[in-house]
Write an enzyme that holds these catalytic residues in place. Structure first.
Site, PDB file in Angstrom:
ATOM      1  CB  SER A  24      -0.924  -0.009   1.228  1.00 42.53           C
ATOM      2  OG  SER A  24      -0.169  -0.192   2.411  1.00 42.53           O
ATOM      3  CG  ASN A 111      -4.012  -4.822  13.213  1.00 42.37           C
ATOM      4  OD1 ASN A 111      -3.449  -4.722  12.124  1.00 42.37           O
ATOM      5  ND2 ASN A 111      -4.393  -5.981  13.724  1.00 42.37           N
ATOM      6  CG  HIS A 157     -42.669  20.995 -11.812  1.00 45.22           C
ATOM      7  ND1 HIS A 157     -42.803  19.675 -11.449  1.00 45.22           N
ATOM      8  CD2 HIS A 157     -43.531  21.690 -11.011  1.00 45.22           C
ATOM      9  CE1 HIS A 157     -43.715  19.566 -10.485  1.00 45.22           C
ATOM     10  NE2 HIS A 157     -44.163  20.776 -10.195  1.00 45.22           N
ATOM     11  CB  SER A 278     -15.365  26.033 -28.508  1.00 43.87           C
ATOM     12  OG  SER A 278     -15.298  25.231 -29.675  1.00 43.87           O
ATOM     13  CE  LYS A 284     -20.146  26.009 -27.221  1.00 41.14           C
ATOM     14  NZ  LYS A 284     -21.459  25.654 -26.681  1.00 41.14           N
ATOM     15  CD  GLU A 291     -20.130  21.770 -18.900  1.00 37.65           C
ATOM     16  OE1 GLU A 291     -21.047  22.075 -19.661  1.00 37.65           O
ATOM     17  OE2 GLU A 291     -18.961  21.607 -19.294  1.00 37.65           O
ATOM     18  CE  LYS A 326      -4.205   3.046   5.182  1.00 38.18           C
ATOM     19  NZ  LYS A 326      -4.919   1.738   5.042  1.00 38.18           N
TER      20      LYS A 326
HETATM   21  N1  ARG Z   1      -1.133  -1.399   5.537  1.00 41.86           N
HETATM   22  C1  ARG Z   1      -2.099  -1.891   6.500  1.00 41.86           C
HETATM   23  C2  ARG Z   1      -3.394  -1.111   6.334  1.00 41.86           C
HETATM   24  O1  ARG Z   1      -3.369  -0.132   5.682  1.00 41.86           O
HETATM   25  C3  ARG Z   1      -1.586  -1.690   7.883  1.00 41.86           C
HETATM   26  C4  ARG Z   1      -2.137  -2.645   8.878  1.00 41.86           C
HETATM   27  C5  ARG Z   1      -1.656  -3.996   8.604  1.00 41.86           C
HETATM   28  N2  ARG Z   1      -2.036  -4.918   9.630  1.00 41.86           N
HETATM   29  C6  ARG Z   1      -2.013  -6.247   9.427  1.00 41.86           C
HETATM   30  N3  ARG Z   1      -2.424  -6.969  10.388  1.00 41.86           N
HETATM   31  N4  ARG Z   1      -1.651  -6.751   8.292  1.00 41.86           N
HETATM   32  O2  ARG Z   1      -4.440  -1.508   6.820  1.00 41.86           O
END
Ligand code: ARG
Length: 461
Positions: A24, A111, A157, A278, A284, A291, A326
């Site tokens: 990630s 975690n 409307h 345009s 234009k 938009e 994320k």
């Molecule tokens: N990169 C993980 C996340 O974004 C971090 C947590 C990973 N924890 C694990 N038990 N693999 O969630």
């Protein structure tokens, strides 16, 4: 080779595709500042509770500060092999300070670490969004004040309904964005609890002080349940739900600006700074910014549904699914920030064409309700009958190809003989708008009262 964090149990390293699906770091590097801030607070607390030595703490804090500046100088070598921001930082820390780096992760798991980093990121973003909403509201308040008396058609409307003031229409959006602001503040209040110390899911046997870290990181206290803490992404969902509602409001305003800026309506002229031309049609001037604001809503709403769907049915506590939280939030936040800034600029810059608005306000028999109300008020006839009489007056005006106010007194008297010259005092669009003085109505004095209310409300912290 096998992983340097958990290689003890592994004979070989991951398959290439495993690394690809697992890593990630390409996006969660955005969390570097929160990750380092959280680690400094954690190391400080570990030393204060005598879990690590003051000497190790100093090395760790110094190393983390070095890493932050390396990242900010663009000198940090991010590695996909190290999966995420947490392990990239820790691996570099160990290069910089040696074995003391290995003590930082005591009484902590990725975690609770990721729950903390991400929550702090969302918190900062919700605060930025609230500030951007405030700026948009302020611009709308200024335009509303300036146009408290400017008459335009009000629609139902998308058909001309009754005359309103442009200021009143602006204030409708102030109410909407005001609720968005309040939703941002609500979600900030609910996310004001610190996840750090929940560890993997069950808490820890080390004598940590979660109140200390919570305070150091600007939270009012620690979260109460360690299992919930590492399973919870409500803070992100709530932010995105508030963002989606806000984007939906922005899309409605953007749509109106697109309509208003057509040559057919001509209610507003967008500034050159917020228009495009345009490549083929020289005449234009296109409302591209409006938009795009309208379109950003699609991805913001989509991101909310994406994360709701990731979280749906997940067993407690942490599952790797949650790593997919994320990108959705990053994209929603970035899109909303852009949309809010573009809308604020457009509204501040656009020219309001009061003459075109007024002309349109009088078309389509928009003062018919005023005629009916006059019949009720002055002649005492029931509203339903007045509605019928007015309908006949509209039909006659239509037949003659004129507006209601252009019918002669004898024309009107041929429909109802009680009608007098006085009726013409309610048939103009200005008088119609000015008469609607009920609380929250469109009369200029009511619009000004609404503006005063919001100025006072915004001045409060
Ligand atoms: N990169 C993980 C996340 O974004 C971090 C947590 C990973 N924890 C694990 N038990 N693999 O969630």
């Amino acid at each position: 080779g096998s992983n340097q964090m958990w290689g003890g149990r592994f004979a070989t390293g991951p398959a290439a595709i495993m690394e690809e699906i697992n890593a990630s770091i390409d996006y969660d590097r955005k969390l570097y500042a929160q990750d380092i801030e959280g680690s400094i607070a954690h190391a400080t607390m570990l030393a204060d509770t005598h879990i690590i030595s003051a000497e190790d703490r100093d090395k760790i804090v110094h190393g983390l500060n070095t890493i932050r500046s390396e990242i900010e100088q663009g000198e940090f070598a991010f590695s996909r092999k190290l999966e995420d921001i947490h392990m990239n930082v820790e691996a570099r820390l160990s290069e910089l300070i040696g074995p003391a780096a290995g003590r930082l992760h005591t009484a902590r798991s990725r975690n609770d670490q990721v729950a903390l980093d991400f929550r702090m990121w969302v918190r900062a973003e919700a605060e930025k969004t609230a500030a951007a909403l405030k700026r948009l509201i302020e611009v709308l308040l200024a335009r509303a004040e300036e146009h408290a008396k400017t008459v335009m058609p009000g629609f139902t409307h998308l058909q001309t309904a009754q005359p309103v003031t442009f200021g009143h229409h602006c204030m409708a959006y102030v109410e909407m964005f005001g609720r968005d602001l309040s939703r941002m503040r609500d979600c900030l209040e609910r996310m004001d609890e610190c996840p750090l110390g929940a560890a993997a899911l069950a808490g820890t046997g080390f004598p940590i002080d979660r109140h200390q870290t919570a305070q150091a990181l600007g939270f009012s206290g620690p979260t109460r349940n360690s299992i919930d803490t590492v399973s919870d992404r409500d803070f992100a969902l709530e932010f995105m739900a508030a963002a989606s509602i806000c984007a939906t409001h922005l899309s409605r305003m953007a749509e109106e600006i697109v309509i208003w800026s057509t040559p057919q309506f001509g209610f507003v002229t967008l500034s050159d700074a917020f228009s495009t031309g345009s490549s083929i049609m020289p005449q234009k001037k296109n409302p591209d910014a409006a938009e795009l604001v309208r379109a950003k809503t699609g991805r913001i709403n989509g991101n909310l549904v994406a994360l709701l769907t990731v979280m749906k049915g997940l067993p407690l506590a942490y599952s790797k699914d949650m790593q997919e939280d994320k990108e959705a939030v990053f994209d929603a936040a970035e899109s909303l920030e852009l949309a809010l800034a573009a809308m604020t600029g457009m509204v501040a810059d656009m020219t309001v064409n009061a003459r075109a608005m007024k002309k349109a306000a009088g078309s389509g028999y928009s003062t018919a309700t005023d005629l009916a109300d006059w019949l009720v008020r002055e002649l005492g006839i029931p509203f339903r009958e007045a509605h019928h009489v007015t309908g006949r007056a509209v039909a006659l005006a239509e037949e003659k190809g004129v507006g209601l106010e252009k019918l002669s007194l004898s024309d009107l008297q041929s429909i109802h003989d009680g009608i007098t010259e006085d009726v013409f005092s309610v048939l103009t669009v200005e008088k119609s708008a000015a008469s609607r003085k009920s609380f929250g109505g469109t009369a200029p004095q009511e619009v000004r009262r609404q503006v005063r209310y919001w100025k006072k409300k915004l001045a409060k912290p």
